[in-house]
Design an enzyme around this catalytic site. Structure first.
Site, PDB file in Angstrom:
ATOM      1  N   ASN A 227     -70.344  55.108   3.402  1.00 21.24           N
ATOM      2  CA  ASN A 227     -69.549  54.026   3.997  1.00 21.24           C
ATOM      3  C   ASN A 227     -70.398  52.776   4.191  1.00 21.24           C
ATOM      4  O   ASN A 227     -69.948  51.659   3.929  1.00 21.24           O
ATOM      5  CB  ASN A 227     -68.949  54.453   5.337  1.00 21.24           C
ATOM      6  CG  ASN A 227     -67.516  54.898   5.206  1.00 21.24           C
ATOM      7  OD1 ASN A 227     -66.752  54.336   4.448  1.00 21.24           O
ATOM      8  ND2 ASN A 227     -67.150  55.913   5.952  1.00 21.24           N
TER       9      ASN A 227
ATOM     10  N   LEU B  18     -73.285  59.170  15.233  1.00 21.45           N
ATOM     11  CA  LEU B  18     -72.757  60.199  16.120  1.00 21.45           C
ATOM     12  C   LEU B  18     -73.129  60.054  17.590  1.00 21.45           C
ATOM     13  O   LEU B  18     -72.660  60.835  18.413  1.00 21.45           O
ATOM     14  CB  LEU B  18     -73.217  61.574  15.622  1.00 21.45           C
ATOM     15  CG  LEU B  18     -72.858  61.880  14.160  1.00 21.45           C
ATOM     16  CD1 LEU B  18     -73.375  63.250  13.773  1.00 21.45           C
ATOM     17  CD2 LEU B  18     -71.367  61.766  13.926  1.00 21.45           C
TER      18      LEU B  18
ATOM     19  N   ASN C 194     -65.870  51.311  15.240  1.00 22.76           N
ATOM     20  CA  ASN C 194     -66.155  52.614  14.655  1.00 22.76           C
ATOM     21  C   ASN C 194     -64.994  53.016  13.766  1.00 22.76           C
ATOM     22  O   ASN C 194     -63.870  52.551  13.949  1.00 22.76           O
ATOM     23  CB  ASN C 194     -66.322  53.645  15.783  1.00 22.76           C
ATOM     24  CG  ASN C 194     -66.679  55.017  15.261  1.00 22.76           C
ATOM     25  OD1 ASN C 194     -67.540  55.174  14.399  1.00 22.76           O
ATOM     26  ND2 ASN C 194     -66.019  56.038  15.793  1.00 22.76           N
TER      27      ASN C 194
ATOM     28  N   HIS D 147     -63.069  56.555  12.580  1.00 26.75           N
ATOM     29  CA  HIS D 147     -62.939  57.984  12.875  1.00 26.75           C
ATOM     30  C   HIS D 147     -62.078  58.624  11.788  1.00 26.75           C
ATOM     31  O   HIS D 147     -61.055  58.055  11.399  1.00 26.75           O
ATOM     32  CB  HIS D 147     -62.287  58.174  14.255  1.00 26.75           C
ATOM     33  CG  HIS D 147     -62.249  59.604  14.669  1.00 26.75           C
ATOM     34  ND1 HIS D 147     -63.365  60.273  15.110  1.00 26.75           N
ATOM     35  CD2 HIS D 147     -61.234  60.499  14.673  1.00 26.75           C
ATOM     36  CE1 HIS D 147     -63.035  61.522  15.387  1.00 26.75           C
ATOM     37  NE2 HIS D 147     -61.744  61.680  15.125  1.00 26.75           N
TER      38      HIS D 147
ATOM     39  N   ASP E 196     -64.318  57.864  21.069  1.00 28.80           N
ATOM     40  CA  ASP E 196     -63.032  57.712  20.375  1.00 28.80           C
ATOM     41  C   ASP E 196     -61.870  57.278  21.262  1.00 28.80           C
ATOM     42  O   ASP E 196     -60.722  57.597  20.973  1.00 28.80           O
ATOM     43  CB  ASP E 196     -62.665  59.027  19.655  1.00 28.80           C
ATOM     44  CG  ASP E 196     -63.718  59.429  18.638  1.00 28.80           C
ATOM     45  OD1 ASP E 196     -64.301  58.531  18.000  1.00 28.80           O
ATOM     46  OD2 ASP E 196     -63.951  60.635  18.470  1.00 28.80           O
TER      47      ASP E 196
ATOM     48  N   GLU F 253     -61.243  55.436   3.889  1.00 27.54           N
ATOM     49  CA  GLU F 253     -62.366  54.749   4.531  1.00 27.54           C
ATOM     50  C   GLU F 253     -62.914  53.665   3.613  1.00 27.54           C
ATOM     51  O   GLU F 253     -63.108  52.514   4.030  1.00 27.54           O
ATOM     52  CB  GLU F 253     -63.477  55.748   4.873  1.00 27.54           C
ATOM     53  CG  GLU F 253     -63.115  56.710   5.975  1.00 27.54           C
ATOM     54  CD  GLU F 253     -64.156  57.801   6.179  1.00 27.54           C
ATOM     55  OE1 GLU F 253     -64.063  58.482   7.213  1.00 27.54           O
ATOM     56  OE2 GLU F 253     -65.049  57.977   5.330  1.00 27.54           O
TER      57      GLU F 253
END
Length: 189
Positions: free
Chosen positions: A15, A86, A103, A105, A146, A175
């Site tokens: 990513n 993480l 972020n 997810h 999250d 993504e």
């Protein structure tokens, strides 16, 4: 004036590489720094190969956040992107970059989020639950895993015969397709 992005990543960095390539020729946005908590993370090699400076930090440096904040300021970072990272973001960075840390997810939050829900664990849970859809959620970061405000979601179908690996492939495609575009939209608002 160009906006400078720092990417935080802990793993392979596909990513991160996709984001770096997306902004490589952009006149308004550039990836100026990649940081990792793992000195052997492949993301560091990917970033260096694309001429992006990298830095590795210790657990202690992350927990206090002060040295990292100094590094971010040195590189004139305007915005932080988490890409396969993480660790929970420390308060000092949350306060220094309010609504400027996002972020991605690998599920449709609020489902399958929270501490310990990342990567293959998410896809395994989605398949085990018999879900018919999964996807991605791009969201702002806050002090909880999250739970920050959702910016964007995209869905993919989960077929009854799909394995967690097949779901992961569908989610990764989302993504790569959407994360750079959403970053650009948020930065240029």
């Amino acid at each position: 004036m160009k906006k400078n992005i720092a990417i935080f990543a802990s793993g392979s960095g596909t990513n991160a590489e996709n984001i770096i390539r997306y902004f490589k020729e952009n006149d308004l946005v550039r990836v100026s720094l990649v940081l990792s908590n793992k000195s052997d993370a492949p993301v560091l090699i990917r970033a260096q190969g694309l001429q992006v400076p990298v830095a590795v930090f210790s657990k202690d440096a992350w927990q206090t956040g002060k040295d990292i904040l100094t590094l971010l300021r040195h590189h004139q970072i305007d915005f932080i992107v988490l890409a396969g990272f993480l660790l929970r973001v420390p308060e000092v960075l949350l306060h220094a970059y309010p609504n400027k840390i996002i972020n991605i997810h690998p599920a449709l939050l609020p489902n399958y989020g929270g501490k310990g829900m990342y990567g293959d664990r998410v896809h395994e849970a989605v398949v085990a639950a018999g879900e018919k859809q999964s996807g991605i959620t791009i969201h702002y970061i806050n002090e909880h895993y999250d739970e920050g405000s959702i910016i964007f979601q995209a869905q993919c179908e989960v077929l009854p015969q799909d394995s967690p690996t097949e779901v992961a492939q569908k989610v990764h495609a989302l993504e790569y397709k959407y994360y750079p575009h959403v970053i650009e939209e948020v930065l240029l608002r």
